[in-house]
Write a protein that holds these residues in place. Structure first.
Motif, PDB file in Angstrom:
ATOM      1  N   LEU A  72       0.864  -1.403   0.519  1.00  0.00           N
ATOM      2  CA  LEU A  72       0.222  -0.046   0.017  1.00  0.00           C
ATOM      3  C   LEU A  72       0.873   1.445  -0.164  1.00  0.00           C
ATOM      4  O   LEU A  72       0.490   2.073  -0.683  1.00  0.00           O
ATOM      5  N   SER A  73       1.810   1.263   0.656  1.00  0.00           N
ATOM      6  CA  SER A  73       2.869   2.222   0.534  1.00  0.00           C
ATOM      7  C   SER A  73       3.585   3.180  -0.617  1.00  0.00           C
ATOM      8  O   SER A  73       3.633   3.743  -1.444  1.00  0.00           O
ATOM      9  N   GLU A  74       4.188   1.357  -0.928  1.00  0.00           N
ATOM     10  CA  GLU A  74       4.331   1.210  -2.475  1.00  0.00           C
ATOM     11  C   GLU A  74       2.896   1.423  -3.953  1.00  0.00           C
ATOM     12  O   GLU A  74       3.795   3.001  -4.402  1.00  0.00           O
ATOM     13  N   LEU A  75       2.078   2.109  -3.410  1.00  0.00           N
ATOM     14  CA  LEU A  75       1.145   2.324  -4.440  1.00  0.00           C
ATOM     15  C   LEU A  75       1.329   3.979  -4.433  1.00  0.00           C
ATOM     16  O   LEU A  75       1.290   4.350  -5.524  1.00  0.00           O
ATOM     17  N   ILE A  76       1.044   4.040  -2.544  1.00  0.00           N
ATOM     18  CA  ILE A  76       0.792   5.550  -2.625  1.00  0.00           C
ATOM     19  C   ILE A  76       1.800   5.740  -2.962  1.00  0.00           C
ATOM     20  O   ILE A  76       1.391   7.791  -3.071  1.00  0.00           O
ATOM     21  N   THR A  77       2.964   5.602  -3.221  1.00  0.00           N
ATOM     22  CA  THR A  77       4.032   6.736  -3.626  1.00  0.00           C
ATOM     23  C   THR A  77       3.847   6.650  -4.505  1.00  0.00           C
ATOM     24  O   THR A  77       4.313   8.030  -5.161  1.00  0.00           O
ATOM     25  N   HIS A  78       3.568   5.942  -5.289  1.00  0.00           N
ATOM     26  CA  HIS A  78       3.806   5.845  -7.304  1.00  0.00           C
ATOM     27  C   HIS A  78       2.507   7.080  -7.536  1.00  0.00           C
ATOM     28  O   HIS A  78       3.372   7.367  -8.123  1.00  0.00           O
ATOM     29  N   LEU A  79       1.286   6.456  -6.804  1.00  0.00           N
ATOM     30  CA  LEU A  79       0.344   7.532  -7.300  1.00  0.00           C
ATOM     31  C   LEU A  79       0.802   9.516  -7.329  1.00  0.00           C
ATOM     32  O   LEU A  79       0.247   9.852  -7.524  1.00  0.00           O
ATOM     33  N   ALA A  80       1.895   9.444  -6.209  1.00  0.00           N
ATOM     34  CA  ALA A  80       2.320  10.774  -5.491  1.00  0.00           C
ATOM     35  C   ALA A  80       2.699  11.290  -7.114  1.00  0.00           C
ATOM     36  O   ALA A  80       2.401  13.257  -7.099  1.00  0.00           O
ATOM     37  N   PHE A  81       3.006  10.855  -8.284  1.00  0.00           N
ATOM     38  CA  PHE A  81       4.188  11.410  -9.250  1.00  0.00           C
ATOM     39  C   PHE A  81       2.548  11.678 -10.253  1.00  0.00           C
ATOM     40  O   PHE A  81       2.649  12.734 -11.127  1.00  0.00           O
ATOM     41  N   TYR A  82       1.623  10.999  -9.822  1.00  0.00           N
ATOM     42  CA  TYR A  82       0.692  11.265 -10.728  1.00  0.00           C
ATOM     43  C   TYR A  82      -0.849  12.289 -10.383  1.00  0.00           C
ATOM     44  O   TYR A  82      -1.260  12.709 -10.780  1.00  0.00           O
ATOM     45  N   GLY A  83      -1.177  11.372  -8.929  1.00  0.00           N
ATOM     46  CA  GLY A  83      -1.585  12.312  -8.114  1.00  0.00           C
ATOM     47  C   GLY A  83      -1.250  13.713  -7.429  1.00  0.00           C
ATOM     48  O   GLY A  83      -2.497  14.451  -7.111  1.00  0.00           O
ATOM     49  N   GLY A  84      -0.238  14.252  -6.974  1.00  0.00           N
ATOM     50  CA  GLY A  84       0.080  14.900  -6.512  1.00  0.00           C
ATOM     51  C   GLY A  84       0.561  14.573  -5.146  1.00  0.00           C
ATOM     52  O   GLY A  84       0.491  13.727  -4.782  1.00  0.00           O
ATOM     53  N   TRP A  85       1.637  15.198  -4.612  1.00  0.00           N
ATOM     54  CA  TRP A  85       2.622  14.636  -3.078  1.00  0.00           C
ATOM     55  C   TRP A  85       1.860  15.474  -2.449  1.00  0.00           C
ATOM     56  O   TRP A  85       1.337  14.083  -1.357  1.00  0.00           O
ATOM     57  N   PRO A  86       1.437  16.209  -2.086  1.00  0.00           N
ATOM     58  CA  PRO A  86       0.278  16.156  -1.037  1.00  0.00           C
ATOM     59  C   PRO A  86      -0.803  15.543  -0.637  1.00  0.00           C
ATOM     60  O   PRO A  86      -1.035  14.881   0.098  1.00  0.00           O
ATOM     61  N   VAL A  87      -1.413  15.166  -2.371  1.00  0.00           N
ATOM     62  CA  VAL A  87      -2.688  13.988  -1.576  1.00  0.00           C
ATOM     63  C   VAL A  87      -1.610  12.862  -1.136  1.00  0.00           C
ATOM     64  O   VAL A  87      -2.440  12.252  -0.446  1.00  0.00           O
ATOM     65  N   ALA A  88      -1.006  12.415  -2.012  1.00  0.00           N
ATOM     66  CA  ALA A  88       0.052  11.098  -1.699  1.00  0.00           C
ATOM     67  C   ALA A  88      -0.148  11.021   0.238  1.00  0.00           C
ATOM     68  O   ALA A  88       0.009  10.173   0.928  1.00  0.00           O
ATOM     69  N   ALA A  89       1.075  12.263   0.427  1.00  0.00           N
ATOM     70  CA  ALA A  89       1.298  12.581   1.718  1.00  0.00           C
ATOM     71  C   ALA A  89       0.143  12.061   3.028  1.00  0.00           C
ATOM     72  O   ALA A  89       0.525  11.674   4.168  1.00  0.00           O
ATOM     73  N   SER A  90      -0.461  13.117   2.353  1.00  0.00           N
ATOM     74  CA  SER A  90      -2.276  12.730   3.366  1.00  0.00           C
ATOM     75  C   SER A  90      -3.106  10.647   3.317  1.00  0.00           C
ATOM     76  O   SER A  90      -2.690  10.734   4.621  1.00  0.00           O
ATOM     77  N   ALA A  91      -2.405  10.535   2.173  1.00  0.00           N
ATOM     78  CA  ALA A  91      -3.005   9.368   2.023  1.00  0.00           C
ATOM     79  C   ALA A  91      -1.923   8.493   3.024  1.00  0.00           C
ATOM     80  O   ALA A  91      -2.025   7.451   3.743  1.00  0.00           O
ATOM     81  N   LEU A  92      -0.663   8.640   3.417  1.00  0.00           N
ATOM     82  CA  LEU A  92       0.773   8.147   3.891  1.00  0.00           C
ATOM     83  C   LEU A  92       0.374   7.967   5.295  1.00  0.00           C
ATOM     84  O   LEU A  92       0.429   7.542   6.457  1.00  0.00           O
ATOM     85  N   GLU A  93      -0.045   9.234   5.427  1.00  0.00           N
ATOM     86  CA  GLU A  93      -0.058   9.612   6.547  1.00  0.00           C
ATOM     87  C   GLU A  93      -1.691   8.391   7.473  1.00  0.00           C
ATOM     88  O   GLU A  93      -1.180   8.553   8.685  1.00  0.00           O
TER      89      GLU A  93
END
Length: 104
Positions: A72-93
């Motif tokens: 799940l962490s890898e998925l969200i990190t991958h999404l940071a490049f497509y969906g944006g850094w802030p949304v990935a940071a919030s999801a990782l939190e």
């Protein structure tokens, strides 16, 4: 199904019925995609759309459907490049909160 649906039942029984019978009853159990794959798709969609209220439930469901915290962490990190850094940071939190809860 969940505490959320129980709370919504009094104000929108039709919404809850559709959620339980169509979404979680029919869609999630179609044979074309596994529940694991559906969880990946759902977590991805909720993350990039910044739907943080629904994310904890679906992160827990993803774990039940066989995804590890690392995946799940890898998925969200991958999404940071497509969906944006802030949304990935919030999801990782949210993922970190869930992982901490699992360790207790």
């Amino acid at each position: 199904m969940s505490d959320i649906l129980d709370k919504l039942k009094s104000i929108s029984p039709c919404y809850v019925e559709l959620s339980e019978t169509v979404l979680f009853g029919q869609m999630w159990h179609r044979n074309v995609l596994s529940t694991r794959e559906r969880s990946l798709i759902t977590v991805a969609a909720l993350t990039v759309l910044n739907r943080l209220e629904q994310l904890p439930f679906h992160l827990e469901l993803a774990r039940k459907n066989g995804l590890s915290v690392e995946q799940l962490s890898e998925l969200i990190t991958h999404l940071a490049f497509y969906g944006g850094w802030p949304v990935a940071a919030s999801a990782l939190e949210r993922l970190a909160l869930m992982a901490d809860k699992e360790l207790r």
